[in-house]
Design a protein around this motif. Sequence first.
Motif, PDB file in Angstrom:
ATOM      1  N   CYS A   1       0.832  -1.195   0.000  1.00 33.02           N
ATOM      2  CA  CYS A   1       0.000   0.000   0.000  1.00 33.02           C
ATOM      3  C   CYS A   1       0.868   1.246   0.000  1.00 33.02           C
ATOM      4  O   CYS A   1       2.009   1.218   0.458  1.00 33.02           O
TER       5      CYS A   1
ATOM      6  N   CYS B   1      -4.216   3.426   4.125  1.00 36.10           N
ATOM      7  CA  CYS B   1      -2.810   3.053   4.258  1.00 36.10           C
ATOM      8  C   CYS B   1      -2.133   4.049   5.183  1.00 36.10           C
ATOM      9  O   CYS B   1      -2.151   5.257   4.939  1.00 36.10           O
TER      10      CYS B   1
ATOM     11  N   CYS C   1      -2.588  -1.265   6.302  1.00 37.72           N
ATOM     12  CA  CYS C   1      -3.961  -0.780   6.144  1.00 37.72           C
ATOM     13  C   CYS C   1      -4.722  -0.846   7.460  1.00 37.72           C
ATOM     14  O   CYS C   1      -4.681  -1.864   8.156  1.00 37.72           O
TER      15      CYS C   1
END
Length: 459
Positions: A33, A47, A57
């Motif tokens: 991410c 994120c 996340c």
Amino acid sequence: MSRSRLGFALVVGPLVALAGCGDEEVRRGDEGCSVLEQTGCASGLACEEVEDGEPACFTPLVVRGRVLDAGTAAGVAGAHVIARDANSAAVSRVAVSGPDGGYALQVAAKRDREGRPVVASVTLRADAAGYQSFPRAPRVALPLDLATATGKPLAIESVATEILLLELEDVAGLGTVSGTVAARAPGGTLVTAGGATGVADFDGAFTVFNVPAGSHEVRGYAEGLRLASARVAVDAGRVTSGVVLSSLGEARAAVSGKVSIVDAPGGSETSVILVPVETFDASAKRGEAPRGLRVGGVRGGFVIEGVPDGTYKVLAAFENDGLVRDPDTSIGGTAIVEITVADADVSLSESFKVTEALAVIRPGAERMDEVQGTPEFVWADDSSEGRYEIQVFDAYGNLVWEDPNLPSVSGNAEVKVTYGGPPLEPGMIYQFRATSMSKGQNATPLSQTEDLRGVFLYR
């Protein structure tokens, strides 16, 4: 700055639950991410940076509050709210307030290994059509510590998330400018147009409300960014959209100088900020400092790096630190300095003189107080004064009352003065400024109360 802030896609391990976070806060991802681009997370997750780890996340942290009219306490609809860190860099996108002034702002929050937000201070900025932007000196935004978020999902809602906006004195002939700062890491860029300002969010999107109708140059200021300006035509009551401030490369200029701290407690330190001239209020001697154009902990020499092209006022000891710029303009190093930066370093030839401030006792010693009836202004005595001067400004920078001939006091630790001007307006925010003067016919200023203290809301 971490790599994730610069938008690199970072890969983390397989999908796992974070200990102590519950089922809704998870760390994910075969695909990784990106904090800046907000990619690589399942729907409903954000994120975030992780302390001593790779970005992951999480269920987002939300700041909730209301934007209110300071005079009527009614909700202000359509206000834009954004969160900024200690360097004025954006740590959120924009939230728009609803009909009752309510807003919910998703704020980036670095986490520990268990998914809890780590200690981090942010402040809020709010802008709306027909209202003065908040914060604007002398009003300051109260800090929010993200580590204090509670509940599931995590949220912060407190007195500091209730934002009071002051209605402008004259809204006729004003329009709006919106667009994008097209540069790397644009969040927090201060955008100016016709004397009005706005700030860019994570994605570089900005809106500047309350721009006078006419032709204006739109400029962007942030540490490390050189941006092309844009000429726009603004019509009253309309939005001029699609304005793009494109990157011209990295801003590499440095502004350097020296601060001389005199007649102040030992070990004192201060700060220096750069204020674009189009935001500077000459009567109140204040303005807005763009993202990163500040240096703190100054005891002598200072350097502010990454300064974009532009013309600035250089302000020392502007923040609350027990110090003020020496007000005695009859000696060197006390005048407000103006510089122009054109992709080259600027070195100030004369040092700034800074001295101990007159301590504010009330109102507004630590934060904005509410005042009713006839205000009494109280500050600490300056033992060497011949007399005092006092001024009271409204939040627009207008001088509403002054008394330049207040007698000195002896044997007292406090100076007390009762307001003697025209009736104050309920719902208006004011600031008093006191100055001590030397003895004799040719008296000169010795010291003043601080730039951001003495602020009060009149009820």
